[in-house]
Design a protein around this motif. Structure first.
Motif: not given
Lengths: 354, 265, 271
Positions: A87-88, B158, B183-184, B259, B265
């Motif tokens: 997703k990024h 995720i 990244p997540s 936060k 994201s």
């Protein structure tokens, strides 16, 4: 690639999810794994991909045992139910991921990605992020991403489940065309029989961890091998005492044999509409549903409710009306076997009528 | 009715949080700016702040690394059975339930000079309790759950599918982690870092017990505040406390910021 | 780098390091305390625990923690309600300030309370003239506990308030329910799990609190000496076994609370 699966077994705790599954898939074929949810289809797919370990059995690609091979080394493409796009990353980076991992020079990566973008009709969307795309577009990205590293086998887990009914139709045809054009062996999982029938070259019906039947959609429809397949594919009515119906009297009541009758096995109408009037019996119309392209007729015959269709071209029936009903054939089964039986009276020599 | 409730809320905040904060400020400057400065440039104050800074850096590095890995193992690993995972998962929270003083006591009992392990370390010339390593261990114990508890829910949310997709595309664990997982979770990790920094900066009970509070050696900023109060040196206590409070407020602002990023994201 | 890291040995090395770290850091010390308090035999344990100073400190801690928790459940629920349901000037600032007691070192928190309520302060002198002492007495301990555990209930109730479907409330109004009735029948039941789990967290934290309390409590045995301060005193006077004995009472209590919180949360998730 040619795929052989032998005696595959998988347990999740106490749950025996996949039971002794064996099958072969020829190179270039498009196979649909069809069955109810929780039947083990996805587990089979994930074991083929190497995402799930197997308890026993063998999986061979091109005759080579791949049981111990991690997913990275199996040369497969996998399209997830929810696409699982990164997703990024942009569309471009998503598709390029598998190529970059393989350390392919960036000029080559670019040309391959653009080729796939073109192929999947995503031109102009390369710089977008997954959340900026529609469901259908995401599906195409997932598809392009899986194809990018030129896998030998494409696995798709419920590829259309998360897409609007309207676009789903269009995507199905698109996918079938594309897979044909790329010429890649593909397996997809679905619980939607229309989808399987429409897209797949061959269907495998999976239920409670077993392969019930494997064959072309037409074969499976025409000659279901198990009662489950007969009920799962197409519509049908289950009759406990088929001997009540005219032409099937020889099936004994207490033999434990039951019958499945598809709507298209039954004809309903006025007496004059039948050539073989002697094979028909009386019925009463209980319900009529307009289905857009035909009538769905619920007719009661000898205490059994049967469902059939009637063309809009024919004279319209009404509820409560007495009609003649002809049951062409029935799918019979008992604990030992199953078979298809034609209506006895239909076989009666023509001389009888004269 | 509504106005009444809002006023009441304001009163609670003002009495419980804002006035005390202002009090620290006014207390620190009650003898002017120079009084504040003089208290801070006392050698023991500088030393205490340095020790605190060092503990914070070491603890945050170690617990970030192990916390993230522990979270990944607890959520993703196939090599641990589900029962073991849920058992370990419930153990993670234990430091929350343990009084910091008891946390410190545990380390003294386990690694103190009289214990077997402590004696062993003493013999090879390595002091744990009443020294820097003990303070680090005590703070590690207290702050361990913070990172794990921040990262785990994000990993669960995720799901494993993006990582599985990466593996079918030929990426191995390391690449998958940096390109797909990181990244997540990065904002959750940053949030965990801020929490860990805040907690290790403020840790008092455990460190007090383990360090022995030896001036210019094992004294941290918070134990110095305690000692100054005990010695009725209120201005000095306030001065150091003001520095700590300012850092805390800075961390609070960072928490708010991360936060929000975490939510985006 | 990649091919090296792919090696099995590395993977197993990582795994066992992390697990070993976890066990050494969390499990081993805990077992150490239990082991130590019984190391001198059961009778020594009973003797340590039956010391009136010891068990009175535990009882006092329990009593004050209960009071602090009740105060926090009431105030916290109110603040969560106001912050989520009303929009007013300064709302987002107050919302960020909620976490301050988490971010602030507890010793600083204790000092703040000392300054606010101490003998020389405005509130302190008023209270004194009324013949009412705060600092170094039980009220100060309760205030310190309330301060330190302030965010728990608020942060547990807020997400639940956000989740409430506005149509539920509207439906209740359309059925003719009054404001207070809607509050009792719709909002209170939705907030209850947060009030309980937040309250329990606050309680276990209040039981454990040391930094803020040690500065404001008078530490008079039986009256203002709470358990964690007692333990600290025992450690200082080199009576580790006695400290351990009281510790395991407090620990066992905290663990059972933690276990209850897990149960409540699990039930909340299921419903």
């Amino acid at each position: 690639m040619h795929i052989e699966v032998r005696n595959l077994n998988k347990h999740f705790g106490d749950f025996h999810a996949v039971k002794d599954v064996s099958f072969d898939i020829e190179k270039g074929h498009l196979i649909g794994l069809l069955g109810p949810s929780g039947g083990g289809k996805t587990s089979i797919l994930r074991m083929l991909a190497g995402l799930e370990g197997l308890d026993s059995g063998e999986i061979r690609f091109h005759g080579k045992l791949v049981n111990a091979l991690p997913p990275q080394e199996r040369g497969i493409g996998f399209v997830f139910q929810n696409y699982a796009l990164f997703k990024h990353m942009t569309v471009f980076d998503n598709i390029a991921f598998g190529l970059k991992v393989k350390k392919i020079p960036s000029a080559k990566v670019k040309s391959r990605v653009m080729e796939l973008v073109e192929l999947t009709g995503l031109k102009g969307f390369e710089k977008r992020y997954p959340h900026q795309l529609s469901g259908g577009q995401r599906q195409r990205v997932a598809f392009a991403r899986a194809l990018a590293p030129e896998p030998q086998l494409l696995l798709l887990d419920e590829p259309f489940a998360a897409i609007d009914a309207k676009i789903r139709q269009e995507l199905r045809t698109w996918l079938k065309d594309l897979i044909e054009r790329v010429g890649i062996t593909s397996i997809f999982v679905t619980h939607d029989q229309d989808e399987a029938i429409e897209v797949a070259d061959e269907i495998m019906i999976i239920n409670q961890g077993r392969v019930e039947q494997k064959g072309t959609p037409w074969d499976i429809y025409k000659e279901p091998k198990t009662p489950f397949v007969a009920t799962f594919i197409g519509e049908s009515t289950l009759i406990d005492h088929v001997s009540d119906l005219k032409g099937f009297e020889e099936i004994k009541k207490d033999s434990g044999t039951r019958a499945l009758i598809r709507p298209e096995y039954i004809e309903v109408g006025h007496e004059h509409e039948f050539i073989l009037a002697s094979a028909t019996e009386a019925g009463i119309i209980r319900h009529l549903h307009f289905r857009g392209s035909e009538w769905l007729v619920e007719v009661e015959v000898a205490g059994h409710k049967l469902i059939t269709y009637r063309s809009l071209e024919k004279e319209t029936l009404s509820i409560g009306q007495e009609v003649r009903v002809l049951v062409h054939r029935a799918y019979l089964f008992n604990e030992e076997r199953s078979w298809i039986m034609e209506n006895r009276l239909k076989d009666v020599p023509v001389s009888m009528m004269i | 009715m509504k106005k009444y409730w809002i006023t009441l809320t304001y009163i609670v905040f003002i009495v419980l949080i804002i006035i005390p904060l202002l009090k620290i400020g006014s207390g620190a400057f009650s003898e002017g700016f120079s009084g504040w400065k003089d208290s801070l440039i006392r050698p023991e104050a500088i030393h205490a702040l340095l020790v605190t800074g060092l503990v914070v850096v070491v603890v945050t590095c170690i617990n970030t690394l192990f916390g993230v890995m522990m979270a990944i193992y607890l959520v993703r690993s196939h090599w641990l059975s589900r029962k073991i995972k849920s058992f370990l998962n419930s153990l993670v929270d234990l430091p929350y339930a343990v009084s910091p003083v008891i946390g410190g006591l545990m380390i003294v009992l386990l690694l103190g000079p009289e214990s077997i392990m402590g004696g062993f370390f003493e013999n090879i010339g390595f002091r744990v309790v009443y020294a820097f390593p003990g303070m680090v261990i005590a703070t590690l114990f207290v702050t361990f759950p913070l990172m794990v508890r921040e990262v785990m829910p994000v990993l669960q949310e995720i799901g494993a599918q993006q990582e599985e997709a990466a593996s079918t595309l030929g990426a191995y664990g390391w690449t998958t982690f940096w390109k797909v997982t990181w990244p997540s979770i990065q904002w959750a990790v940053l949030y965990g870092v801020v929490l860990t920094v805040a907690r290790s900066l403020g840790e008092f009970g455990a460190v007090l017990v383990v360090s022995g509070n030896i001036m210019n050696k094992t004294q941290t900023a918070t134990t110095l505040v305690y000692q100054d109060v005990e010695n009725f040196n209120v201005i000095a206590a306030n001065s150091v406390a003001l520095v700590l409070a300012a850092i805390s407020i800075g961390l609070l602002l960072m928490m708010e910021w991360t936060k929000r990023r975490k939510g985006v994201s | 780098m990649n091919t090296i890291l792919r090696h099995k040995g590395w993977i197993w090395g990582f795994r066992s390091t992390v697990l070993l770290y976890f066990i050494m850091l969390i499990v081993l010390p805990l077992l150490g305390v239990y082991f130590n308090s019984f190391s001198l035999g059961w009778s020594m344990f009973v003797e340590s625990v039956s010391d009136p100073i010891a068990w009175k400190s535990v009882l006092l801690t329990l009593k004050l923690a209960v009071i602090a928790t009740l105060i926090n459940v009431v105030i916290g629920t109110m603040i969560a309600w106001v912050l989520n349901r009303y929009s007013f000037f300064g709302r987002s600032i107050l919302n960020s300030l909620v976490d301050l007691p988490f971010a602030l070192p507890t010793a600083v928190g204790g000092l703040m309370i000392l300054l606010l309520l101490g003998p020389g302060s405005f509130i302190g002198s008023i209270a004194e003239s009324l013949g009412f002492e705060i600092v170094f007495h039980q009220p100060a301990i309760v205030i310190a506990m309330v301060f330190v555990t302030f965010p728990f209930v608020i942060r547990a109730v807020q997400p639940l308030l956000e989740e409430i479907d506005p149509s539920e409330e509207e439906a209740a109004y359309t059925m003719g329910a009054s404001g207070s009735r809607v509050f009792r029948k719709v909002f209170l039941p939705s907030m209850a799990p947060g009030m309980i789990s937040g309250g329990m967290l606050a309680f276990s934290r209040a039981l454990a609190e040391f930094g803020a309390v040690v500065l404001v409590a008078g530490n008079i045995p039986g009256r203002t000496l709470i358990a964690s301060v007692f333990i600290y005193g025992e450690v200082e006077s080199d009576n580790a076994a006695g400290a351990a004995a009281v510790s395991i009472i407090l620990l066992t209590l905290s663990f059972s609370i933690l276990w209850c919180i897990n149960l409540v949360q699990m039930r909340g998730r299921r419903s």
